[in-house]
Design an enzyme around this catalytic site. Structure first.
Site, PDB file in Angstrom:
ATOM      1  CE  LYS A 201      10.501  -5.836  64.309  1.00 23.34           C
ATOM      2  NZ  LYS A 201       9.270  -5.467  63.877  1.00 23.34           N
TER       3      LYS A 201
ATOM      4  CD  GLU B  34       2.949  -9.381  65.719  1.00 26.88           C
ATOM      5  OE1 GLU B  34       2.405  -9.499  66.628  1.00 26.88           O
ATOM      6  OE2 GLU B  34       3.753  -8.584  65.420  1.00 26.88           O
TER       7      GLU B  34
ATOM      8  CB  SER C 105      16.258  -2.052  61.608  1.00 23.46           C
ATOM      9  OG  SER C 105      16.281  -2.988  60.639  1.00 23.46           O
TER      10      SER C 105
END
Lengths: 408, 275
Positions: A99, A121, A388
Site C-alpha cells: 500500500k 478510507e 502483498s
C-alpha cells in the site's frame, strides 16, 4: 518508420478514463473540478524529473525498495513438483504491505498541488496506516475513515494510525466496513474539496485513480521482471496475486500484460463459498455496474443495490473491483479464480511453517491457489506470487481459528 | 410543453419561486409516499422529487441515508416507485421527478427504465452521480420517451462548464448551494447569492437551488433570485419524527401526513415573500 500493429498507440484508459466500457467518472458534480485538477496535476508530475527523483528517493531510502524476490524453497519442497516458486516480498516494504507505494506517490502529489489535508478510507487498516505514514513523513494533516466493525477487528492498525498523528474516524453508516468507509470519505471530500486530497487505496474510484494507482504500484512488476531475469535467467510462466480492489495484482501484472505467453492469475476471496452470500468474488460471480465513481464488476442484487461482501481477509472484503481488472477479465488477459476462507487459512499456516514467512491473509489467498494449480504445471515452470503484505495484523484472527478447532 | 416547463412558465409570471420538496419513496412505506404527494400538492408544492432508495447514496448526508435505509427495509425498488406514480398520477398533475443514483437505472436497463418511468407519469430524473460526461446514454434514452434529465452544477463549477451543462439540462438547472452533501444547515454560505446571480447570467433556463435549505426564512431570501427551491432533509426529519417504530416495524404516525403538509404550506408561503 514502420510500426508493428502491437506498437500502435492505444491508450488505456482513454482521456476520460474509460477502459472499454469500464471506468469513467460517476461522481457528484462538486467533485468534477477536483478530479480534473488531479488528472492534470498527475499528468504533469509524472513527466517531471523533480517529482520522479523525489519519489524514487523516498521509495529507496524510506520504503526500502526494491523489495526482494525470494525463492520459496520450503514451499517448493512441500509442493513436490519440479517447479520454482518466487515470492515478491511486498511484506518487507515499510509498514508491511504494498500500500505504501501508492500513498507515497499520492501524498507527494498532493503536497505539490498545495493541498494541506489528506483523507483516506481503510478496511483492514493497511492503507490507512500507509496513508498516515506518508502524511507524517511529508507533514500533512491526515484523517482516516474506518468502519466501526473494522476498527474492532483491527485494533493494532487503528493505534498505528493514531501514533503517526492521524485521526481515525469511525464510520457508523451501512455495513460499517470498507464500502461505507469509502462512501464517507467521498462525502468528506465533496465537503472539503478545496484544501483536501483523497488518497484512494486501490485501483478503484473515478478516473484518474485507477490509472494513477496502477502506475504507482507498477513498480512491483517492473522490479520483478528485472529480478526474475537475474535469478532464473528468464521471465516467469505464471504470475499470481490476490484481488480485492486489485491494486497489488495490478501492480505486479501490469508490466507483464503484453507478454502473451505469461499466465496472469488473480485470486479472489470465495469466503464461505461463492454459492453463498458470504464472499468477495466480484469478478468470478459479479456483474457490471456503477459504484464509487466507476463502472466495474460488482456484487449487487437484481435491482442494483450493492451487496455486502465477506472474506476472512479484511483487505479483500469489498463488493467492487478495479475497472481495468474488469476489462482484463472480459478480454481474458488475466484469469480470475477464487479460493475460500479455509484454503487461505491453510496457506497462511503452510507458508509460515515452510519458509518462516507469515503472510497477510489476503496474500495467503494467492499462495492457496498455487496449491490447486501446481499439479497441472509442467516441470521447470516458474511461478511468481505477489506476497502483498505481512500477516502480523492477522495473527489474532488466526489464533482464534486455531483455538476453536483444538477445542472441538 | 411538458408539466415541468408549464409549471415554470406559470411560476415566472407570478411573483414567487417554485417549491420543490424531496421525499424518499417508501419511507416509511409506499402508501404514505402516495398520501404525502397529494397532501404536498394541496399545500402548494410546485414539483415533487421522489427519491429512489439506494444502498450507497454518496452525495447524501445522514438524514437521507437513513431515510433510504428505512425504505430499503421493504426492498422498495423502481417497479414499486413506478406503480405508485401510476396510481397518484390519476389524481394529480403536479410534476414528479425521480431522484436516484445511476446503478439502479443501469441494472433495470436504461431504455426500459425510461419507457416505464414515462409510462407511469414521471416527468424527469435527477441523477447526482451522473455528470455531463457520462450522461449521454441516459439522456438519449430519456429523450425518446419525453423525460427531462436535470443536471446539477455546484459552487465550484467553472463558468465554461456551467454553460455546457446548462445547454444540455432539461426542465431546469439544479444549483447545489454548498460544496457538500445533502442535509439541513442553519446558515447558508454568503457566496450563495452571488453564485446564484452568476449562474442566472449564464442561462435562460430556470434555476432551482437545493442542499441545506430548511427554513422559511432562508427561502424568502432566495425566492427573489431563483426560480425554484428544493427542500429535502428538513422534510425527511419531520417524516422520521412522526414515524412510529414497533420492534422492527416502522409505520406512519397518525399526524405524519398532516404535519408534513403544514410544513410544506409554510415553506410555500415563504416562496411568495420578498418577491
Amino acid at each position: 518508420m514502420n510500426k508493428s500493429p502491437n506498437q500502435k498507440n492505444t491508450k488505456s484508459p482513454d482521456k476520460s478514463g474509460h477502459f472499454g466500457p469500464y471506468g469513467g467518472r460517476f461522481v457528484p458534480e462538486t467533485l468534477m473540478p477536483a478530479i480534473m485538477e488531479l488528472d492534470s496535476a498527475y499528468r504533469k508530475a509524472r513527466r517531471d524529473t523533480g517529482f520522479k527523483r523525489d519519489l524514487a528517493h523516498i521509495l529507496k531510502h524510506y520504503v526500502g525498495r526494491p523489495t526482494p524476490l525470494y525463492e520459496a524453497k520450503g514451499l517448493q519442497k512441500v509442493l513436490g513438483q519440479e517447479i520454482r516458486v518466487f515470492l515478491k516480498r511486498e511484506d518487507l516494504a515499510h509498514t508491511g504491505a504494498h500500500k505504501i507505494n501508492n500513498t507515497i506517490g499520492q501524498v507527494l502529489l498532493a503536497k505539490r498541488m498545495g493541498k494541506t489535508r489528506i483523507i483516506a478510507e481503510t478496511g483492514a487498516g493497511q492503507h490507512g496506516v500507509a496513508t498516515a505514514t506518508a502524511a507524517a513523513l511529508m507533514g500533512l494533516k491526515c484523517e482516516v475513515y474506518m468502519g466501526r466493525k473494522d476498527m474492532v477487528r483491527q485494533v493494532m492498525n487503528v493505534f498505528r494510525m493514531q501514533l503517526t498523528g492521524a485521526k481515525v474516524i469511525p464510520v457508523l453508516s451501512g455495513t460499517q466496513t470498507l464500502k461505507d468507509a469509502i462512501n464517507e470519505t467521498i462525502r468528506d471530500w465533496v465537503t472539503n474539496v478545496g484544501d483536501t486530497h483523497y488518497v484512494i487505496g486501490s485501483v478503484v474510484g473515478p478516473h484518474p485513480y485507477p490509472m494513477m494507482v496502477r502506475n504507482f504500484q507498477s513498480i512491483i512488476g517492473r522490479e520483478t521482471r528485472r529480478q526474475i531475469r537475474q535469478l532464473a535467467g528468464r521471465l516467469p510462466d505464471v504470475v499470481m496475486a490476490c484481488v480485492g480492489g486489485g491494486s497489488n495484482a495490478m501492480g505486479i501484472f501490469y508490466p507483464f500484460i503484453k507478454d502473451e505467453e505469461i499466465r496472469l492469475i488473480g485470486v479472489e476471496a470465495a469466503g464461505k463459498g461463492v454459492e453463498t452470500d458470504l464472499h468477495s468474488a466480484t469478478l468470478s460471480v459479479g456483474s457490471p455496474g456503477v459504484l464509487h465513481g466507476a463502472m466495474s464488476y460488482l456484487l449487487q442484487d437484481h435491482w442494483g443495490q450493492i451487496k455486502g461482501a465477506h472474506s476472512l481477509a479484511p483487505g479483500l472484503d469489498y463488493p467492487g473491483v478495479g475497472p481495468e481488472h474488469s476489462i482484463f477479465k472480459d478480454s481474458g488477459k488475466v484469469g480470475y479464480v477464487a479460493v475460500d476462507d479455509e484454503q487461505a487459512f491453510q496457506a497462511f499456516k503452510l507458508l509460515s511453517e515452510t519458509d518462516g514467512i507469515i503472510p497477510a491473509l489476503e496474500s495467503a489467498h494467492a499462495v492457496a491457489y498455487l496449491m490447486e494449480l501446481a499439479p497441472s504445471l509442467p516441470p521447470e515452470s516458474i511461478v511468481v506470487i505477489n506476497l502483498s503484505g505481512r500477516g502480523d495484523k492477522d495473527v489474532a484472527t488466526v489464533a482464534d481459528l486455531i483455538r476453536e478447532r483444538t477445542e472441538k | 410543453m411538458n408539466r415541468i416547463d408549464r409549471m415554470f412558465s406559470q411560476i415566472r409570471k407570478g411573483k414567487e419561486a417554485a417549491l420543490m420538496p424531496f421525499i424518499t419513496t417508501g419511507d416509511p412505506d409506499i402508501d404514505t409516499t402516495e398520501k404525502l404527494i397529494l397532501e404536498m400538492d394541496r399545500q402548494g408544492a410546485n414539483l415533487i422529487e421522489l427519491g429512489l432508495p439506494f444502498s450507497d447514496p454518496l452525495a447524501d448526508g445522514p438524514t437521507i441515508q437513513t431515510s433510504s435505509q428505512r425504505a430499503l427495509r421493504h426492498n422498495i425498488n423502481a417497479k414499486d416507485l413506478f406503480g405508485m406514480v401510476r396510481r397518484v398520477r390519476k389524481k394529480t398533475d403536479i410534476p414528479l421527478v425521480l431522484m436516484g443514483y445511476y446503478n439502479p437505472l443501469l441494472q433495470y436497463g436504461l431504455s426500459t427504465f425510461a419507457e416505464d418511468a414515462a409510462a407511469s407519469g414521471l416527468d424527469g430524473t435527477i441523477i447526482p452521480d451522473l455528470p455531463l460526461e457520462e450522461a449521454g446514454q441516459w439522456i438519449a434514452a430519456a429523450k425518446t420517451r419525453g423525460l427531462d434529465n436535470i443536471l446539477l452544477v455546484a459552487p465550484n463549477t467553472s463558468a465554461d462548464r456551467v454553460r455546457k451543462i446548462a445547454r444540455v439540462t432539461q426542465g431546469f438547472l439544479y444549483y447545489v448551494s454548498v460544496t457538500g452533501i445533502t442535509g439541513t444547515r442553519t446558515e447558508l454560505p454568503a457566496e450563495l447569492y452571488q453564485g446564484l446571480n452568476a449562474i442566472k447570467q449564464l442561462t435562460k433556463k430556470p434555476v432551482a437551488v437545493g442542499f441545506g435549505i430548511s427554513m422559511p426564512a432562508q427561502i424568502s431570501g432566495l425566492a427573489v433570485i431563483t426560480d425554484g427551491i428544493i427542500v429535502g432533509s428538513a422534510i425527511i426529519k419531520l417524516i422520521e419524527a412522526h414515524t412510529i417504530k414497533e420492534g422492527d416495524d416502522l409505520r406512519a404516525g397518525p399526524d405524519l401526513v398532516k404535519k408534513v403538509g403544514e410544513f410544506v404550506g409554510e415553506l410555500k408561503e415563504a416562496t411568495k415573500k420578498g418577491c
